[in-house]
Design an enzyme around this catalytic site. Structure first.
Site, PDB file in Angstrom:
ATOM      1  N   SER A 143       9.169  15.726 -19.594  1.00  0.00           N
ATOM      2  CA  SER A 143       8.449  14.544 -18.831  1.00  0.00           C
ATOM      3  C   SER A 143       6.885  15.302 -18.953  1.00  0.00           C
ATOM      4  CB  SER A 143       8.694  15.257 -16.901  1.00  0.00           C
ATOM      5  OG  SER A 143       7.865  14.355 -16.180  1.00  0.00           O
ATOM      6  N   TYR A 156       9.134  20.648  -9.373  1.00  0.00           N
ATOM      7  CA  TYR A 156       9.297  19.674 -10.197  1.00  0.00           C
ATOM      8  C   TYR A 156       8.612  19.975 -11.080  1.00  0.00           C
ATOM      9  CZ  TYR A 156      10.799  15.632 -13.250  1.00  0.00           C
ATOM     10  OH  TYR A 156      11.254  14.300 -14.130  1.00  0.00           O
TER      11      TYR A 156
HETATM   12  N1  LIG Z   1      12.853   8.438 -15.332  1.00  0.00           N
HETATM   13  C1  LIG Z   1      11.948   8.903 -15.726  1.00  0.00           C
HETATM   14  O1  LIG Z   1      10.805   8.720 -14.872  1.00  0.00           O
HETATM   15  C2  LIG Z   1      11.557  10.644 -16.338  1.00  0.00           C
HETATM   16  C3  LIG Z   1      10.130  10.458 -16.464  1.00  0.00           C
HETATM   17  C4  LIG Z   1      10.905  11.862 -16.959  1.00  0.00           C
HETATM   18  C5  LIG Z   1      11.355  12.580 -17.608  1.00  0.00           C
HETATM   19  N2  LIG Z   1      12.447  12.280 -16.886  1.00  0.00           N
HETATM   20  C6  LIG Z   1      14.004  13.174 -16.137  1.00  0.00           C
HETATM   21  O2  LIG Z   1      14.973  12.298 -17.529  1.00  0.00           O
HETATM   22  C7  LIG Z   1      16.354  12.954 -17.274  1.00  0.00           C
HETATM   23  C8  LIG Z   1      17.858  11.873 -16.737  1.00  0.00           C
HETATM   24  O3  LIG Z   1      16.594  11.540 -15.390  1.00  0.00           O
HETATM   25  P1  LIG Z   1      17.131   9.735 -15.105  1.00  0.00           P
HETATM   26  O4  LIG Z   1      15.589   9.232 -15.489  1.00  0.00           O
HETATM   27  O5  LIG Z   1      17.635   8.590 -16.131  1.00  0.00           O
HETATM   28  O6  LIG Z   1      17.148   9.985 -13.547  1.00  0.00           O
HETATM   29  P2  LIG Z   1      18.661   9.606 -13.090  1.00  0.00           P
HETATM   30  O7  LIG Z   1      19.211   7.894 -14.028  1.00  0.00           O
HETATM   31  O8  LIG Z   1      18.661   9.890 -11.980  1.00  0.00           O
HETATM   32  O9  LIG Z   1      19.812   9.823 -14.034  1.00  0.00           O
HETATM   33  C9  LIG Z   1      20.281  11.566 -13.563  1.00  0.00           C
HETATM   34  C10 LIG Z   1      21.474  11.733 -14.193  1.00  0.00           C
HETATM   35  O10 LIG Z   1      20.987  13.161 -13.843  1.00  0.00           O
HETATM   36  C11 LIG Z   1      22.578  13.341 -13.921  1.00  0.00           C
HETATM   37  N3  LIG Z   1      23.361  14.546 -12.671  1.00  0.00           N
HETATM   38  C12 LIG Z   1      22.529  14.844 -11.934  1.00  0.00           C
HETATM   39  N4  LIG Z   1      22.638  16.057 -11.261  1.00  0.00           N
HETATM   40  C13 LIG Z   1      23.529  16.562 -11.843  1.00  0.00           C
HETATM   41  C14 LIG Z   1      24.597  17.929 -12.314  1.00  0.00           C
HETATM   42  N5  LIG Z   1      24.970  18.589 -11.293  1.00  0.00           N
HETATM   43  N6  LIG Z   1      25.226  17.323 -13.440  1.00  0.00           N
HETATM   44  C15 LIG Z   1      25.322  16.551 -13.966  1.00  0.00           C
HETATM   45  N7  LIG Z   1      24.751  15.412 -14.093  1.00  0.00           N
HETATM   46  C16 LIG Z   1      23.385  15.386 -12.785  1.00  0.00           C
HETATM   47  C17 LIG Z   1      22.855  12.577 -12.981  1.00  0.00           C
HETATM   48  O11 LIG Z   1      24.605  12.254 -12.460  1.00  0.00           O
HETATM   49  P3  LIG Z   1      25.494  12.012 -11.835  1.00  0.00           P
HETATM   50  O12 LIG Z   1      24.921  11.882 -10.321  1.00  0.00           O
HETATM   51  O13 LIG Z   1      26.605  11.507 -11.609  1.00  0.00           O
HETATM   52  O14 LIG Z   1      25.727  13.313 -11.914  1.00  0.00           O
HETATM   53  C18 LIG Z   1      22.429  11.069 -13.497  1.00  0.00           C
HETATM   54  O15 LIG Z   1      23.635  10.695 -15.122  1.00  0.00           O
HETATM   55  C19 LIG Z   1      15.881  14.372 -15.886  1.00  0.00           C
HETATM   56  O16 LIG Z   1      15.787  15.813 -16.677  1.00  0.00           O
HETATM   57  C20 LIG Z   1      14.397  13.631 -15.462  1.00  0.00           C
HETATM   58  O17 LIG Z   1      13.778  14.422 -15.088  1.00  0.00           O
HETATM   59  C21 LIG Z   1      12.813  11.148 -16.101  1.00  0.00           C
END
Ligand SMILES: NC(=O)c1ccc[n+]([C@@H]2O[C@H](COP(=O)([O-])OP(=O)(O)OC[C@H]3O[C@@H](n4cnc5c(N)ncnc54)[C@H](OP(=O)(O)O)[C@@H]3O)[C@@H](O)[C@H]2O)c1
Length: 248
Positions: A143, A156
């Protein structure tokens, strides 16, 4: 012409929403085989059915990345069904930000378990297969918070710094096995990520920030596709991108 994505077996954690889901869609459209892991298995199955109906190959496996046996099963199932694993996208994560003084210790544990240990379990599950194949590609999601520390987001940020440190160590160690490693560090992308924030004032602030600046999730999917699609002798080690509007 082959795009170096077609036919590749790509395992994606956190594929039930946000960045993982968008990546599954894009890579499937580029003819990759996608193996989808997350806990909300109904959402994964729906996505797998949709991609299959469009002529793709997809498999959905209920996976909790805090359980090492689950992650091993996810990867082993991909290898059993499709013969190999070409890409392991360690993407699952959560971001329940709050100032340290509020002592949200369960949330600290959860972020460490999912954002750091989940990535390690993904490495543990994929590495033996990739070593044997003499090839493969780890893509670990960090991130902007892996490059900067913000007040109110220390844990985080620490987890995302850890992802970069682990990925850099991995990069150096897997050279003998012809394995590529990529860190992708997004800025604000519109997903369900802010929903994991439990402190109302923090949620309000971050939701407002996302509403103002966040860009669609296919921005991330294109970065993944770019890294995978390079010729095998090109190893894209790090991609940091932000919305053009984002200052932080
Ligand atoms: N969106 C942003 O602005 C942003 C920026 C920088 C980095 N990121 C990173 O991108 C990644 C994806 O996040 P996102 O933005 O797509 O958010 P999101 O829509 O909340 O997706 C998060 C995903 O992680 C899964 N997850 C959470 N806990 C889990 C567990 N214990 N086992 C398996 N899967 C799990 C969730 O699936 P289930 O709940 O179905 O398990 C969901 O599919 C994360 O690592 C986040 O830190 C996001």
């Amino acid at each position: 012409m082959n795009n170096n994505i077609e036919g590749k077996v790509v395992v994606i954690t956190g594929a039930s929403s946000g960045l993982g889901e968008a990546t599954a869609r894009l890579l499937s459209a580029e003819r990759a085989v996608v193996v989808l892991g997350a806990r909300r298995v109904e959402r994964l199955k729906k996505l797998a059915d949709e991609l299959t109906a469009k002529g793709g190959k997809a498999l959905a496996i209920a996976t909790d990345v805090t359980k090492r046996d689950d992650v091993k099963k996810l990867v082993d199932s991909a290898v059993e069904k499709f013969g190999r694993i070409d890409v392991m996208l360690n993407n699952a994560g959560l971001m329940p930000q709050a100032p340290l003084e509020r002592l949200k210790i369960d949330e600290w544990d959860r972020m460490i378990d999912v954002n750091i240990k989940g990535v390690l379990y993904g490495i543990a599950a994929g590495l033996p297969h990739m070593k044997q194949q003499k090839g493969g590609h780890f893509i670990n999601v960090s991130s902007v918070a892996g490059h900067k520390v913000v007040a109110g987001g220390a844990v985080y940020c620490a987890t995302k710094h850890a992802v970069r440190a682990l990925s850099e160590g991995l990069r150096m160690e897997v050279k003998p096995y012809n394995i590529r490693t990529t860190i992708i560090s997004p800025g604000a992308v519109a997903t369900e990520l802010p929903d994991s924030i439990t402190e109302p004032d923090v949620a309000d602030r971050i939701n407002k920030f996302y509403k103002d600046v966040a860009i669609p999730a296919d921005s991330f999917a294109r970065a993944v596709a770019f890294a995978i699609s390079q010729p095998e002798d090109v190893d894209i080690n790090e991609i940091l991108f932000r919305p053009t509007r984002q200052e932080l």
